[in-house]
Design an enzyme around this catalytic site. Structure first.
Site, PDB file in Angstrom:
ATOM      1  N   GLY A  68      37.810   8.156 -32.260  1.00 51.70           N
ATOM      2  CA  GLY A  68      37.299   6.864 -32.675  1.00 51.70           C
ATOM      3  C   GLY A  68      35.887   6.611 -32.185  1.00 51.70           C
ATOM      4  O   GLY A  68      35.017   7.475 -32.256  1.00 51.70           O
ATOM      5  N   HIS A  69      35.671   5.418 -31.620  1.00 54.53           N
ATOM      6  CA  HIS A  69      34.336   4.950 -31.273  1.00 54.53           C
ATOM      7  C   HIS A  69      33.892   5.373 -29.876  1.00 54.53           C
ATOM      8  O   HIS A  69      32.770   5.110 -29.487  1.00 54.53           O
ATOM      9  CB  HIS A  69      34.306   3.419 -31.380  1.00 54.53           C
ATOM     10  CG  HIS A  69      32.938   2.813 -31.333  1.00 54.53           C
ATOM     11  ND1 HIS A  69      31.906   3.208 -32.167  1.00 54.53           N
ATOM     12  CD2 HIS A  69      32.424   1.829 -30.549  1.00 54.53           C
ATOM     13  CE1 HIS A  69      30.836   2.497 -31.904  1.00 54.53           C
ATOM     14  NE2 HIS A  69      31.112   1.653 -30.920  1.00 54.53           N
TER      15      HIS A  69
END
Length: 290
Positions: A268-269
């Site tokens: 993800g981030h």
């Protein structure tokens, strides 16, 4: 570079500095592992309760063990740094704060690692201070331009802004569920610690909301100027980033003269946290190779 076996903690590295740079006159908090090796400064993201240590605690020790002097800046308006309302470019504000800190510490040149907001701030600093940068590592940020595939603001950014406005454990869980790819490592203890950190500085939360109301575009699009950055850059992205879509990383690769890109799948981030071991190896190799 000289290796070290000292175990660095948040408390042992915690420092404060008074910075004066253009319109800024404030106290910032930073962590500093010390030493006489090459300097690398890490800049955190804009999540509620974020700090340099919270963002990069899985990366500090390996880089310090390799002989780097690791500095984590808590940007103005986050963690133990002074509060501020930003009515202009947050990217440039953080870049001025970084310059002020480097000046205060007598550091002329440093490698930079920027995550999300920190990526935007890294690019802003590189554009304003080209002679003071070594190499750049950018993850999940760097230019405020739009994605070609995902409606903006992205899902994660909407959840982040909702959490600032209503800092509850439920809203925190909603944001964190899209923050990382593998949510099995998200414990109730982690949620509570992050919530406690957020609520300990309600002034930061309120100022961030006030900043958005004064200027909804806190991070300007540096896309047209990326070609000015000649420093070597390593761009690292999560394929499954639901905050800043992966095609933004491609824009950085296309625009910067001396850049390379690595994309993690099942990520993800927060690439430096979800894939910490490989991230650390890649970054060290990048910083030490000719």
């Amino acid at each position: 570079m000289t290796a070290t076996t000292f175990i660095h903690t948040e408390a042992s590295t915690s420092r404060f500095a008074r910075i004066k740079e253009q319109d800024l006159d404030l106290q910032v908090h930073y962590n500093d592992t010390g030493g006489d090796g090459p300097v690398v400064v890490m800049l955190h993201g804009s999540g509620p309760g974020a700090s340099g240590w919270a963002n990069f605690n899985r990366n500090v020790q390996p880089l310090a063990d390799a002989g780097l002097r690791v500095i984590l800046l808590d940007c103005p308006g986050w963690s133990k740094s002074d509060p501020i309302v930003c009515t202009g470019s947050r990217s440039d504000l953080n870049a001025r704060a970084l310059k002020g800190l480097l000046d205060a510490l007598g550091i002329e040149r440093a490698h930079l690692i920027g995550n999300s907001m920190g990526g935007h701030s890294t690019v802003a600093f590189a554009l304003s201070n080209p002679t003071r940068i070594g190499k750049l590592v950018l993850m999940g940020g760097g230019t405020g331009g739009p994605s070609q595939f995902v409606p903006m603001p992205a899902e994660g950014i909407k959840l982040l802004q909702a959490l600032y406005r209503e800092p509850t454990i439920e809203n925190l869980r909603r944001m964190m569920q899209v923050f990382v790819f593998d949510t099995s490592h998200l414990t109730e203890e982690l949620f509570q610690a992050r919530l406690d950190n957020m609520l300990s500085r309600r002034d930061h939360l309120e100022n961030f909301v006030s900043s958005l109301e004064a200027n909804p575009r806190q991070f300007p699009d540096f896309g047209p100027r990326l070609g000015e950055i000649k420093a070597p850059a390593l761009i690292i992205w999560g394929r499954d980033d639901r905050f800043v879509p992966v095609d933004i990383g491609l824009r950085l690769l296309w625009g910067m003269a001396n850049a390379e890109l690595h994309i993690f799948s099942r990520c993800g981030h927060w690439a430096q946290w979800e894939h910490a071991e490989k991230f650390n190896r890649m970054v060290l190799d990048f910083f030490t190779k000719d």
